[in-house]
Design an enzyme around this catalytic site. Sequence first.
Site, PDB file in Angstrom:
ATOM      1  N   ASP A  82      34.278  -2.214  -5.263  1.00 12.96           N
ATOM      2  CA  ASP A  82      33.811  -2.867  -6.386  1.00 12.96           C
ATOM      3  C   ASP A  82      34.990  -3.937  -6.746  1.00 12.96           C
ATOM      4  OD1 ASP A  82      32.316  -3.287  -8.436  1.00 12.96           O
ATOM      5  OD2 ASP A  82      33.424  -2.190  -9.777  1.00 12.96           O
ATOM      6  N   GLU A 134      29.801 -12.419  -5.610  1.00 10.81           N
ATOM      7  CA  GLU A 134      29.347 -12.890  -6.833  1.00 10.81           C
ATOM      8  C   GLU A 134      29.347 -14.372  -7.088  1.00 10.81           C
ATOM      9  OE1 GLU A 134      31.303 -10.386 -10.010  1.00 10.81           O
ATOM     10  OE2 GLU A 134      31.163 -12.014 -11.446  1.00 10.81           O
ATOM     11  N   GLY A 181      33.105  -4.018 -19.694  1.00 10.10           N
ATOM     12  CA  GLY A 181      33.738  -3.347 -20.809  1.00 10.10           C
ATOM     13  C   GLY A 181      33.026  -2.992 -21.897  1.00 10.10           C
ATOM     14  N   HIS A 211      26.405  -6.880 -13.046  1.00  3.24           N
ATOM     15  CA  HIS A 211      27.310  -6.006 -13.308  1.00  3.24           C
ATOM     16  C   HIS A 211      27.551  -5.864 -14.806  1.00  3.24           C
ATOM     17  CE1 HIS A 211      30.240  -6.204  -9.788  1.00  3.24           C
ATOM     18  NE2 HIS A 211      28.850  -6.564  -9.593  1.00  3.24           N
ATOM     19  N   GLY A 212      28.513  -5.176 -15.606  1.00  2.00           N
ATOM     20  CA  GLY A 212      28.604  -5.021 -16.971  1.00  2.00           C
ATOM     21  C   GLY A 212      27.385  -4.678 -17.616  1.00  2.00           C
ATOM     22  N   SER A 214      26.757  -1.526 -18.734  1.00  2.00           N
ATOM     23  CA  SER A 214      26.548  -0.185 -19.831  1.00  2.00           C
ATOM     24  C   SER A 214      26.097  -0.644 -20.795  1.00  2.00           C
ATOM     25  CB  SER A 214      28.087   0.126 -19.744  1.00  2.00           C
ATOM     26  OG  SER A 214      28.562   0.786 -18.768  1.00  2.00           O
ATOM     27  N   ILE A 255      27.590   0.620 -13.432  1.00  2.00           N
ATOM     28  CA  ILE A 255      27.887   1.158 -14.664  1.00  2.00           C
ATOM     29  C   ILE A 255      29.339   2.037 -14.557  1.00  2.00           C
ATOM     30  CG2 ILE A 255      27.129   3.155 -16.441  1.00  2.00           C
ATOM     31  CD1 ILE A 255      24.321   2.544 -14.834  1.00  2.00           C
ATOM     32  N   ASP A 256      30.251   1.843 -15.502  1.00  2.00           N
ATOM     33  CA  ASP A 256      31.508   2.216 -15.373  1.00  2.00           C
ATOM     34  C   ASP A 256      31.736   2.693 -16.840  1.00  2.00           C
ATOM     35  OD1 ASP A 256      34.126   3.215 -15.316  1.00  2.00           O
ATOM     36  OD2 ASP A 256      34.880   1.177 -14.613  1.00  2.00           O
TER      37      ASP A 256
HETATM   38  P1  13P Z   1      30.585  -1.751 -17.191  1.00  2.00           P
HETATM   39  O1  13P Z   1      32.000  -2.178 -17.974  1.00  2.00           O
HETATM   40  O2  13P Z   1      29.516  -2.551 -18.142  1.00  2.00           O
HETATM   41  O3  13P Z   1      30.268  -0.503 -17.057  1.00  2.00           O
HETATM   42  O4  13P Z   1      30.292  -2.661 -16.051  1.00  2.00           O
HETATM   43  C1  13P Z   1      30.989  -1.971 -14.762  1.00  2.00           C
HETATM   44  C2  13P Z   1      30.902  -2.838 -13.567  1.00  2.00           C
HETATM   45  O5  13P Z   1      30.210  -3.932 -13.901  1.00  2.00           O
HETATM   46  C3  13P Z   1      31.843  -2.635 -12.723  1.00  2.00           C
HETATM   47  O6  13P Z   1      31.696  -3.601 -11.535  1.00  2.00           O
HETATM   48  O1  G3H Z   2      34.134  -3.833 -13.203  1.00  2.00           O
HETATM   49  C1  G3H Z   2      35.130  -3.079 -13.192  1.00  2.00           C
HETATM   50  C2  G3H Z   2      35.036  -1.855 -13.346  1.00  2.00           C
HETATM   51  O2  G3H Z   2      34.835  -1.303 -14.533  1.00  2.00           O
HETATM   52  C3  G3H Z   2      36.206  -0.859 -12.751  1.00  2.00           C
HETATM   53  O3  G3H Z   2      37.340  -0.850 -13.723  1.00  2.00           O
HETATM   54  O4  G3H Z   2      39.055  -2.068 -12.320  1.00  2.00           O
HETATM   55  O5  G3H Z   2      39.611  -0.636 -14.383  1.00  2.00           O
HETATM   56  O6  G3H Z   2      38.614   0.556 -12.400  1.00  2.00           O
HETATM   57  P1  G3H Z   2      38.737  -0.722 -13.222  1.00  2.00           P
HETATM   58 ZN    ZN Z   3      31.791  -5.459 -12.134  1.00  2.00          ZN
END
Ligand code: 13P
Ligand code: G3H
Ligand code: ZN
Length: 309
Positions: A82, A134, A181, A211-212, A214, A255-256
């Site tokens: 990622d 991207e 985030g 991305h992003g 969540s 989703i993170d």
């Molecule tokens: P979230 O912060 O919305 O979960 O997005 C995660 C992400 O895009 C990881 O690359």
């Molecule tokens: O887009 C990024 C992800 O949320 C990963 O987060 O780089 O803190 O592991 P991280």
């Molecule tokens: Zn991302």
Amino acid sequence: MPLVTSKEMFKKAYEGQYAVGAFNVNNMEIIQGIVDAAKEEQAPLILQVSAGARKYAKHIYLVKLVEAALEDTGLPICLHLDHGEDFEICKSCIDGGFSSVMIDGSKLPFEENIALTKKVVDYAHERGVVVEAELGRLAGVEDAIKVNTKDATYTDPDQAVEFVKSTGVDSLAIAIGTSHGAYKFKGECKLDFDRLETISKLLPDYPLVLHGASTVLPEFVGKCNDFGGQIKGAQGVPEDMLLRAGKLGVCKINIDTDLRLAMTASIREHFAKNPSDFDPRQYLKPARAAIKSMVQHKIRNVLNCSNRL
Ligand code: 13P
Ligand code: G3H
Ligand code: ZN
């Protein structure tokens, strides 16, 4: 079952108008929770590793844990880097057993992003690995990088076509208003669906990535706060918008944050109720179960990818 690339997954997702979940992993409990959910749902799955995750857990531990998951579940899993920020990290993951990498040149000028992406694509394709790039820039916090809303830029549709043609990249992450985030929007969530539709029409049969993505479910923010957390003003992408994106060429949804919230809410609750516990298994077991149930929820209600193997 060896690791797979996302090629077939995306082809089926595009045709079926659903998305595959790409979940960030950092340790064994997160991996186990995610793969248990995917196994029960018979869902395609991408496990993704950030530079921060590699630093935290070490590349080799994450690869070996994912190999264990493959053997344990028999699921076809894609292991993806990622937000690779340079050629070297992509090379290291390609040489080190990943089946997919992201080269994130989104902060570079257009031509430099193309050149860097092309270099990674050439190296990856020779070795049977697929590449995501991207174009456009998301706001939010990702690893040590914070992008302010004023520095975020939406993806230009014509540039997206030129970018894909010039690089041969396998999938493209686009910026339409999501951000990384827990603090994505102030007030109403607005995504540029017109832009997504335009890009999707200009790039038929081509997998786009969001991305992003969540949702930052209030239940989990609430639980964190109820048990001593201080998460104020968090807001994510509504689930119906993500389902809509899945019908418009978005084949991968990242989703993170939702996993972080689910895990943290569970651990906070555990310690609020069991303040004298000090056996990690006592709090990591329910935390792993919380990850599983979050992923199952995503697969069923956000990605629409149950029984798609
Ligand atoms: P979230 O912060 O919305 O979960 O997005 C995660 C992400 O895009 C990881 O690359
Ligand atoms: O887009 C990024 C992800 O949320 C990963 O987060 O780089 O803190 O592991 P991280
Ligand atoms: Zn991302």
